[in-house]
Design a protein around this motif. Structure first.
Motif, mmCIF file in Angstrom:
data_model
loop_
_atom_site.group_PDB
_atom_site.id
_atom_site.type_symbol
_atom_site.label_atom_id
_atom_site.label_comp_id
_atom_site.label_asym_id
_atom_site.label_seq_id
_atom_site.Cartn_x
_atom_site.Cartn_y
_atom_site.Cartn_z
ATOM 1 N N PHE A 1 0.840 -1.191 0.000
ATOM 2 C CA PHE A 1 0.000 0.000 0.000
ATOM 3 C C PHE A 1 0.876 1.243 0.000
ATOM 4 C CE2 PHE A 1 -3.506 -2.676 1.448
ATOM 5 C CZ PHE A 1 -4.596 -2.075 0.826
ATOM 6 N N SER A 2 0.329 2.282 -0.583
ATOM 7 C CA SER A 2 0.959 3.590 -0.462
ATOM 8 C C SER A 2 0.673 4.156 0.925
ATOM 9 C CB SER A 2 0.392 4.538 -1.515
ATOM 10 O OG SER A 2 -0.976 4.856 -1.199
ATOM 11 N N GLN A 3 1.223 5.325 1.202
ATOM 12 C CA GLN A 3 0.818 6.075 2.386
ATOM 13 C C GLN A 3 -0.683 6.371 2.283
ATOM 14 O OE1 GLN A 3 2.534 7.365 5.107
ATOM 15 N NE2 GLN A 3 4.331 6.185 4.513
ATOM 16 N N PRO A 4 -1.400 6.434 3.397
ATOM 17 C CA PRO A 4 -2.822 6.813 3.319
ATOM 18 C C PRO A 4 -2.975 8.212 2.729
ATOM 19 C CG PRO A 4 -2.282 5.897 5.478
ATOM 20 C CD PRO A 4 -0.983 6.116 4.777
ATOM 21 N N TYR A 5 -3.914 8.365 1.823
ATOM 22 C CA TYR A 5 -4.180 9.680 1.252
ATOM 23 C C TYR A 5 -5.453 10.292 1.839
ATOM 24 C CZ TYR A 5 -7.538 7.142 -1.668
ATOM 25 O OH TYR A 5 -8.589 6.357 -2.107
ATOM 26 N N LEU A 6 -6.198 9.507 2.617
ATOM 27 C CA LEU A 6 -7.439 10.006 3.211
ATOM 28 C C LEU A 6 -7.883 9.041 4.293
ATOM 29 C CD1 LEU A 6 -9.834 12.032 3.093
ATOM 30 C CD2 LEU A 6 -10.933 10.484 1.461
ATOM 31 N N SER A 7 -8.392 9.596 5.390
ATOM 32 C CA SER A 7 -8.964 8.767 6.445
ATOM 33 C C SER A 7 -10.476 8.970 6.434
ATOM 34 C CB SER A 7 -8.381 9.149 7.809
ATOM 35 O OG SER A 7 -8.936 8.335 8.819
ATOM 36 N N SER A 8 -11.191 7.923 6.100
ATOM 37 C CA SER A 8 -12.649 7.964 6.125
ATOM 38 C C SER A 8 -13.112 7.103 7.298
ATOM 39 C CB SER A 8 -13.217 7.456 4.797
ATOM 40 O OG SER A 8 -14.618 7.616 4.744
ATOM 41 N N GLY A 9 -14.273 6.518 7.211
ATOM 42 C CA GLY A 9 -14.760 5.678 8.284
ATOM 43 C C GLY A 9 -16.166 5.213 8.011
ATOM 44 N N LEU A 10 -16.642 4.307 8.845
ATOM 45 C CA LEU A 10 -18.005 3.806 8.713
ATOM 46 C C LEU A 10 -18.948 4.731 9.463
ATOM 47 C CD1 LEU A 10 -17.506 -0.037 9.192
ATOM 48 C CD2 LEU A 10 -17.693 1.251 7.073
ATOM 49 N N ALA A 11 -19.944 5.239 8.753
ATOM 50 C CA ALA A 11 -20.914 6.157 9.339
ATOM 51 C C ALA A 11 -22.316 5.739 8.914
ATOM 52 C CB ALA A 11 -20.619 7.588 8.911
#
Length: 431
Positions: free
Chosen positions: A124-134
């Protein structure tokens, strides 16, 4: 220069020298990250991000590297990065992961949650975005007084806010009383009259700017004090009124927070074979632990858990399916896309959609759904997104180069701008 091929095209083998060919970049229909427009051209937030990074990685022969950029890189790394790339369209996350594992594609830029299980198979690359379960729910015009009170309590419990209000209030009350008692009439002050209830009440009403400090003052000093007290009192009143107004306005149309354990009592739609489906399955497994053997509800619950299991090789595609078990509260719908799940929510077929925060927030702003659904602030599980990279000999430095370029982009101006165009101003915290 760039071409688009569809799933089924022959790819590369993991033993092939990656520096000797162009890159294959995979995407799927996953708005707002990646999708094909009406002309069949790749669009989306991560498509734009990839293409900016590709230019920085010299994957465009029209954008050759400078001498400064070449400094410190080996000849192998330099040659590996002087390539073009083409897109390949895949139908599902499962196809993406299979293609990465077989080295049929080099990079997957569609949303892919970084998990320990996936990291065992590919990079994997570095994370480009942190999302989540909503959770997305229908919008409501009702005022939720409990939430308004909670907002007021939370605001007032902040030490700085409470200290400022109490400080202003105490100071203003004292000054108003002194002005009232000793400056209203010099002859009364000199006479040493006793403090009365009227003096206290009058000071309070003037403190909150309901009255002027000295309606009948004649001296210049009293008039100046009157102006000063009016300004301070008005600022204090505006602050308190602002807190109350914000609390009640923010509670209009919002929904109560939903604990993860309550999901099993609701009619919930989610994306087939997604991390959201896996999380929902976990809630049903937890519920099973509270039901004793021999309870008539247990077989129905077991059947629902079995139905929620995603078979190996299954894909997200397909019509929406609803599962309802007699005697069990709630129901589960598995949809082939977030758009389909949200459409079912808007039509009243389900109570909520459990899914990716970014995707749900994006859809809640679209014309057909705008004003019809809310995405609740509770995030059940954080999910960092990264680009999947085929696990080849890393001598070409592709992953390191992508990471370096990603970090530069996230620190730049376009990453935040592009996200806020999709999700709204203020939706992304400063990096």
């Amino acid at each position: 220069m760039l071409t688009i091929v569809f799933a089924g095209a022959a790819g590369a083998d993991c033993s092939e020298d990656p520096a000797a060919r162009d890159l294959t970049v995979a995407l799927r229909q996953a708005e707002p990250f990646t999708y094909l427009d009406e002309h069949g051209s790749p669009q989306g937030f991560t498509v734009d991000l990839w293409e900016r990074i590709a230019r920085n990685l010299w994957l465009d022969p029209e954008n050759p590297p400078s001498a400064e950029q070449l400094r410190g890189m080996s000849a192998t790394e330099q040659n590996a990065l002087r390539r073009q790339y083409s897109y390949v369209v895949l139908d599902s996350i499962d196809q993406q992961e299979t293609a990465l594992g077989n080295c049929d594609v080099d990079v997957v830029i569609s949303p892919l949650t970084i998990t320990a299980e996936r990291m065992r198979i590919h990079d994997f690359s570095q994370p480009y975005l942190s999302s989540g379960l909503a959770l997305a729910v229908p919008s409501s015009g009702a005022i939720h007084f409990d939430q308004a009170v909670a907002t007021i309590v939370e605001t007032m419990s902040q030490s700085n806010v409470l200290l400022a209000i109490v400080g202003f209030l105490s100071f203003n009350l004292l000054m108003a009383f002194l002005v009232r008692r000793y400056l209203r009439r010099s002859e009364e002050a000199a006479a040493g009259l006793q403090v009365g209830t009227r003096d206290v009440l009058d000071a309070i009403t003037r403190t909150v700017a309901l009255r002027g400090v000295g309606d009948d003052y004649t001296t210049a000093l009293a008039k100046l004090l009157e102006i000063f007290m009016a300004v301070v009192g008005t600022a204090l009143s505006a602050t308190i009124l602002g807190v109350l107004t914000t609390a009640f306005v923010s509670s209009i149309g919002t929904q109560q927070q939903v604990d993860a354990g309550k999901l099993v009592t609701m009619r919930v739609a989610t994306l087939r074979c997604s991390t959201a489906q896996a999380f929902l399955t976990e809630q049903y497994v937890s519920q099973r632990q509270t039901i004793l053997e021999g309870d008539p509800l247990r077989p129905a619950l077991e059947a629902r858990i079995d139905w929620l299991a995603c078979p190996e090789g299954a894909t997200m595609e397909g019509p929406a399916e609803m599962y309802e078990a007699t005697g069990l509260p709630g129901a589960v719908m598995l949809a082939g896309s977030w758009q389909e799940a949200v459409r079912r929510l808007a039509s009243g077929e389900v109570d909520a959609v459990l899914g990716d925060w970014v995707a749900l927030t994006y859809l809640s702003r679209q014309g057909v759904f705008s004003g019809r659904l809310d995405v609740l602030p509770t995030v059940y599980r954080n999910e960092p997104y990264g680009w999947g990279i085929a696990r080849r000999n890393d001598a070409d430095g592709l992953r390191n180069a992508i990471d370096s370029a990603l970090i530069s982009e996230i620190r730049g101006e376009y990453w935040r701008r592009d996200l806020e165009e999709v999700l709204g101003q203020g939706s992304i915290s400063p990096n």
